[in-house]
Design a protein around this motif. Structure first.
Motif, PDB file in Angstrom:
ATOM      1  N   GLN A 154       0.142  -1.432  -0.072  1.00 11.34           N
ATOM      2  CA  GLN A 154       0.146  -0.381   0.035  1.00 11.34           C
ATOM      3  C   GLN A 154       1.141   1.470  -0.180  1.00 11.34           C
ATOM      4  N   ALA A 155       2.200   1.134   0.013  1.00 12.83           N
ATOM      5  CA  ALA A 155       2.974   2.756  -0.056  1.00 12.83           C
ATOM      6  C   ALA A 155       3.318   2.924  -0.641  1.00 12.83           C
ATOM      7  N   ILE A 156       3.267   3.873  -1.198  1.00  9.67           N
ATOM      8  CA  ILE A 156       3.637   4.711  -2.323  1.00  9.67           C
ATOM      9  C   ILE A 156       5.192   4.632  -2.294  1.00  9.67           C
ATOM     10  N   PRO A 157       5.787   5.178  -3.212  1.00 13.59           N
ATOM     11  CA  PRO A 157       7.089   5.834  -3.327  1.00 13.59           C
ATOM     12  C   PRO A 157       7.295   7.310  -3.134  1.00 13.59           C
ATOM     13  N   SER A 158       8.006   8.043  -2.204  1.00 14.42           N
ATOM     14  CA  SER A 158       7.824   9.459  -2.652  1.00 14.42           C
ATOM     15  C   SER A 158       8.604  10.259  -3.415  1.00 14.42           C
ATOM     16  N   ARG A 159       9.616   9.312  -4.575  1.00 13.01           N
ATOM     17  CA  ARG A 159       9.583  10.125  -5.449  1.00 13.01           C
ATOM     18  C   ARG A 159      10.163   9.020  -6.535  1.00 13.01           C
ATOM     19  N   PRO A 160      10.550   9.460  -7.586  1.00 13.33           N
ATOM     20  CA  PRO A 160      10.875   7.729  -8.765  1.00 13.33           C
ATOM     21  C   PRO A 160      12.338   6.955  -8.488  1.00 13.33           C
ATOM     22  N   LEU A 161      11.893   5.580  -8.593  1.00  9.79           N
ATOM     23  CA  LEU A 161      13.136   5.233  -8.551  1.00  9.79           C
ATOM     24  C   LEU A 161      14.157   4.742  -9.621  1.00  9.79           C
ATOM     25  N   PRO A 162      15.414   4.645  -8.766  1.00  9.12           N
ATOM     26  CA  PRO A 162      16.411   5.282  -9.490  1.00  9.12           C
ATOM     27  C   PRO A 162      16.867   4.115 -10.879  1.00  9.12           C
ATOM     28  N   GLN A 163      17.752   4.594 -11.971  1.00 10.84           N
ATOM     29  CA  GLN A 163      16.786   3.824 -12.709  1.00 10.84           C
ATOM     30  C   GLN A 163      18.221   2.710 -12.657  1.00 10.84           C
ATOM     31  N   ALA A 164      18.146   1.404 -13.593  1.00 11.36           N
ATOM     32  CA  ALA A 164      19.312   0.741 -13.277  1.00 11.36           C
ATOM     33  C   ALA A 164      20.732   0.877 -13.615  1.00 11.36           C
ATOM     34  N   ALA A 165      21.319   1.058 -13.470  1.00 10.96           N
ATOM     35  CA  ALA A 165      22.746   1.303 -14.921  1.00 10.96           C
ATOM     36  C   ALA A 165      22.955   1.033 -15.772  1.00 10.96           C
ATOM     37  N   GLY A 166      22.916   2.452 -17.109  1.00  7.74           N
ATOM     38  CA  GLY A 166      23.012   1.523 -17.950  1.00  7.74           C
ATOM     39  C   GLY A 166      22.157   1.455 -18.756  1.00  7.74           C
ATOM     40  N   GLU A 167      20.991   2.493 -18.353  1.00  8.18           N
ATOM     41  CA  GLU A 167      19.418   2.393 -18.578  1.00  8.18           C
ATOM     42  C   GLU A 167      19.161   3.744 -18.497  1.00  8.18           C
ATOM     43  N   ARG A 168      18.770   4.072 -20.234  1.00  8.63           N
ATOM     44  CA  ARG A 168      18.673   5.073 -20.137  1.00  8.63           C
ATOM     45  C   ARG A 168      16.890   5.870 -20.039  1.00  8.63           C
ATOM     46  N   SER A 169      16.829   6.653 -19.866  1.00  8.58           N
ATOM     47  CA  SER A 169      15.200   7.006 -20.301  1.00  8.58           C
ATOM     48  C   SER A 169      15.313   7.545 -22.240  1.00  8.58           C
ATOM     49  N   ALA A 170      13.999   7.855 -22.103  1.00  2.66           N
ATOM     50  CA  ALA A 170      13.701   8.608 -23.429  1.00  2.66           C
ATOM     51  C   ALA A 170      13.817  10.417 -23.357  1.00  2.66           C
ATOM     52  N   ARG A 171      14.191  10.458 -22.368  1.00  4.54           N
ATOM     53  CA  ARG A 171      14.229  12.381 -22.815  1.00  4.54           C
ATOM     54  C   ARG A 171      15.801  12.448 -23.469  1.00  4.54           C
ATOM     55  N   THR A 172      15.430  13.622 -23.896  1.00  6.23           N
ATOM     56  CA  THR A 172      17.024  14.048 -24.520  1.00  6.23           C
ATOM     57  C   THR A 172      17.563  15.125 -23.273  1.00  6.23           C
ATOM     58  N   PHE A 173      18.391  14.390 -23.779  1.00  8.78           N
ATOM     59  CA  PHE A 173      19.539  16.251 -22.608  1.00  8.78           C
ATOM     60  C   PHE A 173      19.989  16.861 -23.659  1.00  8.78           C
ATOM     61  N   VAL A 174      19.660  18.106 -22.686  1.00 10.70           N
ATOM     62  CA  VAL A 174      19.744  19.442 -23.098  1.00 10.70           C
ATOM     63  C   VAL A 174      21.148  19.471 -23.221  1.00 10.70           C
ATOM     64  N   PRO A 175      22.835  20.365 -23.845  1.00 17.31           N
ATOM     65  CA  PRO A 175      23.243  20.777 -22.853  1.00 17.31           C
ATOM     66  C   PRO A 175      23.425  22.062 -22.368  1.00 17.31           C
ATOM     67  N   LEU A 176      23.924  21.704 -21.087  1.00 17.39           N
ATOM     68  CA  LEU A 176      24.421  23.203 -20.326  1.00 17.39           C
ATOM     69  C   LEU A 176      25.418  24.456 -21.315  1.00 17.39           C
ATOM     70  N   ARG A 177      24.502  26.130 -21.265  1.00 14.57           N
ATOM     71  CA  ARG A 177      26.363  26.938 -21.720  1.00 14.57           C
ATOM     72  C   ARG A 177      27.051  26.272 -20.642  1.00 14.57           C
ATOM     73  N   GLN A 178      27.790  26.840 -21.667  1.00 10.27           N
ATOM     74  CA  GLN A 178      28.636  27.015 -19.909  1.00 10.27           C
ATOM     75  C   GLN A 178      29.429  28.613 -19.005  1.00 10.27           C
ATOM     76  N   ALA A 179      29.496  28.525 -18.055  1.00 11.74           N
ATOM     77  CA  ALA A 179      28.766  29.910 -16.721  1.00 11.74           C
ATOM     78  C   ALA A 179      30.113  31.077 -16.850  1.00 11.74           C
ATOM     79  N   GLY A 180      30.236  31.938 -16.902  1.00 13.54           N
ATOM     80  CA  GLY A 180      30.749  32.970 -16.917  1.00 13.54           C
ATOM     81  C   GLY A 180      32.126  33.843 -18.538  1.00 13.54           C
TER      82      GLY A 180
END
Length: 180
Positions: A154-180
């Motif tokens: 009956q317990a509901i996890p409060s945050r999503p469980l971490p993904q297994a190593a080597g497994e990537r989500s379907a999201r695309t990662f956007v590179p961050l620009r360098q600060a400064g």
């Protein structure tokens, strides 16, 4: 002896409610609401019959309520319903249900007013259990999400469980620009 028999069910009800509060707070809330509704209905009925002899004292009203046939049986039936909702072992559930049904049947058959005993020993507690369940499902009466005291299913996890190593989500990662 009458005073002992009038007070005897209260420790059983109190201990059952304490056990439920520790083991399953949601079932405890439903049992407490059902007990409150059942007692309120009995007090209204006893008060309407006691209103003929005004002024009525509070002690007399309580005595009229407790004197109703089947009231203690109704309390035991509510505690049995709560125990059945809380216990997972099927044999224990069957034993509790058989004990509750035996108590209701013996109360209805032994007491001189069969109709009143059936109403206060079975109908009012079952209706109050149902109404308490309906009230508890509404957002106003609902309890917070299950906590560590409730079973894991009956317990509901409060945050999503971490993904297994080597497994990537379907999201695309956007590179961050360098600060400064």
């Amino acid at each position: 002896m009458d005073e002992i028999s009038a007070v005897a069910p209260w420790p059983v009800v109190a201990l059952t409610l304490l056990w439920l509060a520790r083991r399953r707070p949601s079932v405890y809330a439903r049992a407490a609401i059902a007990l409150l509704l059942s007692s309120a209905a009995g007090l209204v009925y006893a008060g309407s019959s006691a209103m003929q002899d005004l002024p009525a004292r509070e002690g007399r009203l309580l005595h009229e309520y407790v004197a109703l046939p089947g009231v203690y049986t109704g309390w035991y039936l509510l505690m049995a319903l709560a125990a059945v909702a809380c216990v997972s072992a099927i044999r224990l559930r069957i034993a509790v249900v058989v004990g509750a049904l035996t108590g209701v049947a013996s109360s209805v058959l032994i007491l001189p007013h069969h109709e009143l005993a059936a109403v206060w020993g079975a109908v009012v507690p079952l209706c109050s259990w149902f109404v308490a369940g309906c009230l508890q499902r509404r957002s106003l009466w609902s309890l917070p999400a299950p906590g560590p005291w409730d079973p894991p299913e009956q317990a509901i996890p409060s945050r999503p469980l971490p993904q297994a190593a080597g497994e990537r989500s379907a999201r695309t990662f956007v590179p961050l620009r360098q600060a400064g």
